[in-house]
Enzyme design. Structure first.
Site, PDB file in Angstrom:
ATOM      1  N   GLY A 175       0.803  -1.217   0.000  1.00 38.14           N
ATOM      2  CA  GLY A 175       0.000   0.000   0.000  1.00 38.14           C
ATOM      3  C   GLY A 175       0.832   1.261   0.000  1.00 38.14           C
ATOM      4  N   ALA A 176       0.192   2.393   0.398  1.00 38.02           N
ATOM      5  CA  ALA A 176       0.814   3.724   0.286  1.00 38.02           C
ATOM      6  C   ALA A 176       1.351   3.872  -1.140  1.00 38.02           C
ATOM      7  CB  ALA A 176       1.910   3.915   1.339  1.00 38.02           C
ATOM      8  N   HIS A 193       2.199   4.726  -5.068  1.00 37.58           N
ATOM      9  CA  HIS A 193       2.694   5.895  -5.804  1.00 37.58           C
ATOM     10  C   HIS A 193       2.924   5.472  -7.256  1.00 37.58           C
ATOM     11  CE1 HIS A 193       6.528   3.862  -5.387  1.00 37.58           C
ATOM     12  NE2 HIS A 193       6.416   3.890  -4.070  1.00 37.58           N
ATOM     13  N   GLN A 232      12.489  -2.592  -9.563  1.00 37.65           N
ATOM     14  CA  GLN A 232      13.944  -2.741  -9.441  1.00 37.65           C
ATOM     15  C   GLN A 232      14.506  -1.936  -8.266  1.00 37.65           C
ATOM     16  OE1 GLN A 232      16.421  -1.529 -12.919  1.00 37.65           O
ATOM     17  NE2 GLN A 232      17.782  -0.917 -11.241  1.00 37.65           N
ATOM     18  N   ASP A 251      13.829  -2.236  -5.264  1.00 45.26           N
ATOM     19  CA  ASP A 251      14.172  -3.230  -4.239  1.00 45.26           C
ATOM     20  C   ASP A 251      14.986  -4.330  -4.919  1.00 45.26           C
ATOM     21  OD1 ASP A 251      12.692  -2.200  -1.879  1.00 45.26           O
ATOM     22  OD2 ASP A 251      11.006  -2.405  -3.242  1.00 45.26           O
ATOM     23  N   SER A 253       7.263   4.622  -0.757  1.00 50.52           N
ATOM     24  CA  SER A 253       6.196   4.963   0.191  1.00 50.52           C
ATOM     25  C   SER A 253       6.781   5.709   1.387  1.00 50.52           C
ATOM     26  CB  SER A 253       5.502   3.692   0.676  1.00 50.52           C
ATOM     27  OG  SER A 253       5.096   2.935  -0.439  1.00 50.52           O
ATOM     28  N   HIS A 299       4.355   2.044  -8.138  1.00 51.89           N
ATOM     29  CA  HIS A 299       3.435   0.899  -8.136  1.00 51.89           C
ATOM     30  C   HIS A 299       2.584   0.914  -9.407  1.00 51.89           C
ATOM     31  CE1 HIS A 299       4.029   1.531  -3.659  1.00 51.89           C
ATOM     32  NE2 HIS A 299       4.321   0.253  -3.782  1.00 51.89           N
TER      33      HIS A 299
HETATM   34  O1  PAF Z   1       8.065  -4.726  -1.909  1.00 55.23           O
HETATM   35  C1  PAF Z   1       7.079  -4.797  -1.127  1.00 55.23           C
HETATM   36  O2  PAF Z   1       6.232  -3.899  -1.061  1.00 55.23           O
HETATM   37  C2  PAF Z   1       6.943  -6.011  -0.236  1.00 55.23           C
HETATM   38  O3  PAF Z   1       8.174  -6.475   0.188  1.00 55.23           O
HETATM   39  C3  PAF Z   1       6.123  -7.144  -0.885  1.00 55.23           C
HETATM   40  C4  PAF Z   1       6.806  -7.704  -2.113  1.00 55.23           C
HETATM   41  C5  PAF Z   1       4.732  -6.626  -1.253  1.00 55.23           C
HETATM   42  C6  PAF Z   1       5.938  -8.283   0.116  1.00 55.23           C
HETATM   43  O4  PAF Z   1       5.247  -7.867   1.258  1.00 55.23           O
END
Ligand code: PAF
Length: 273
Positions: A28-29, A31, A146, A148, A184, A34
């Site tokens: 969530g949160a 942006h 990417q 993360d 976020s 996403h």
């Molecule tokens: O990247 C994230 O937001 C989280 O680590 C994920 C992949 C949704 C797992 O909770």
């Protein structure tokens, strides 16, 4: 867009849609970053399922979990406008009906490096929630940012070891005009902090041109410290195992990776080079 809370309703709805499912797991949160994942799913022609679930298992710090921004109403209207097919908002009981089980995924050294060393248990929490969410959603493709980068390497191993039919799609980081990677957590920065944080990407870019990595990494850390950005790690690493490298020529696939704090907010970023 259909908002669904129960796994059985999700299964029924997806069955009726009779399309390949593109899954965007989120906490969530939301942006633009996403939304870019959602657009990638839509461009592939997928039935786009976005989940919002703040997974307690992946927070090694109770305060960080408590402070994690939550904005379900805004998330829902953003997704509706962007044309998502399903917003899946499971409860903790739905995701973890019994005590969570160890994922059993073999990460090797990847588990202990960088995020793994600064956030003990974090990746095991990510593996457990994704194992459960993939089983509930049954996607054909799953979309990850990417930004993360280490998480992407971890998810790759999960998919190789437990969901080999699932395709993973990695989407490039979306940045503000200043270069700051969207996150976020940026919501917790002051306007001044948002401005200052753009120095992280500027340093990554200049490091990617450096002839001598060692001294350049030290100089960048100092530059960031002068701005009030406290570096946790700033390293060049080889992919996919994120082992540190001293010279760019050591690996074909490599990245500069950063984690640090500004105004008490933990920020991460990376640049493939
Ligand atoms: O990247 C994230 O937001 C989280 O680590 C994920 C992949 C949704 C797992 O909770």
């Amino acid at each position: 867009m259909k908002v669904i809370q129960s796994a059985s309703e999700l299964a029924q709805f997806c069955l009726e849609a009779n399309r390949e499912i593109g899954f965007v797991p989120t906490m969530g949160a939301l942006h633009e970053g996403h939304l870019e994942l959602l657009r990638a799913a839509q461009a592939a022609g997928d039935f786009a399922v976005v989940s919002v679930f703040v997974n307690p298992l992946q927070f090694n710090n109770a305060q960080d979990l408590a402070k994690y921004p939550r904005s379900l109403e805004a998330d829902s209207s953003m997704l509706e406008k962007a044309g998502a097919d399903v917003l899946f908002v499971p409860s903790a009981e739905e995701v973890y009906p019994s005590s969570p089980m160890a994922s059993g995924v073999e990460l090797g050294e990847l588990a202990n490096r960088l995020e793994g060393s600064f956030r003990p248990g974090h990746f095991e929490g990510v593996l457990q929630v994704l194992t459960r969410l993939f089983s509930l959603v049954q996607p054909t493709r799953a979309y990850f940012g990417q930004k993360d980068l280490q998480q992407c390497m971890v998810v790759r191993k999960l998919i190789e070891q437990k969901f080999s039919a699932l395709q993973m799609v990695t989407v490039p980081t979306v940045r503000a005009q200043s270069g700051l990677a969207l996150s976020s957590r940026n919501q917790r920065l002051s306007p001044q902090g948002l401005d200052t944080a753009s120095a992280i990407y500027q340093q990554l870019k200049s490091l990617s041109q450096a002839l001598e990595l060692g001294p350049a990494l030290e100089a960048s850390t100092e530059q960031l410290a002068l701005l009030g950005i406290e570096t946790e790690y700033l390293q060049a690493v080889a992919l996919p195992d994120m082992n540190p490298i001293d010279h760019a020529e050591e690996s074909e696939e490599k990245a500069l990776v950063f984690a640090g704090y500004l105004e008490g907010v933990r920020l991460i970023d990376n640049l493939l080079f």
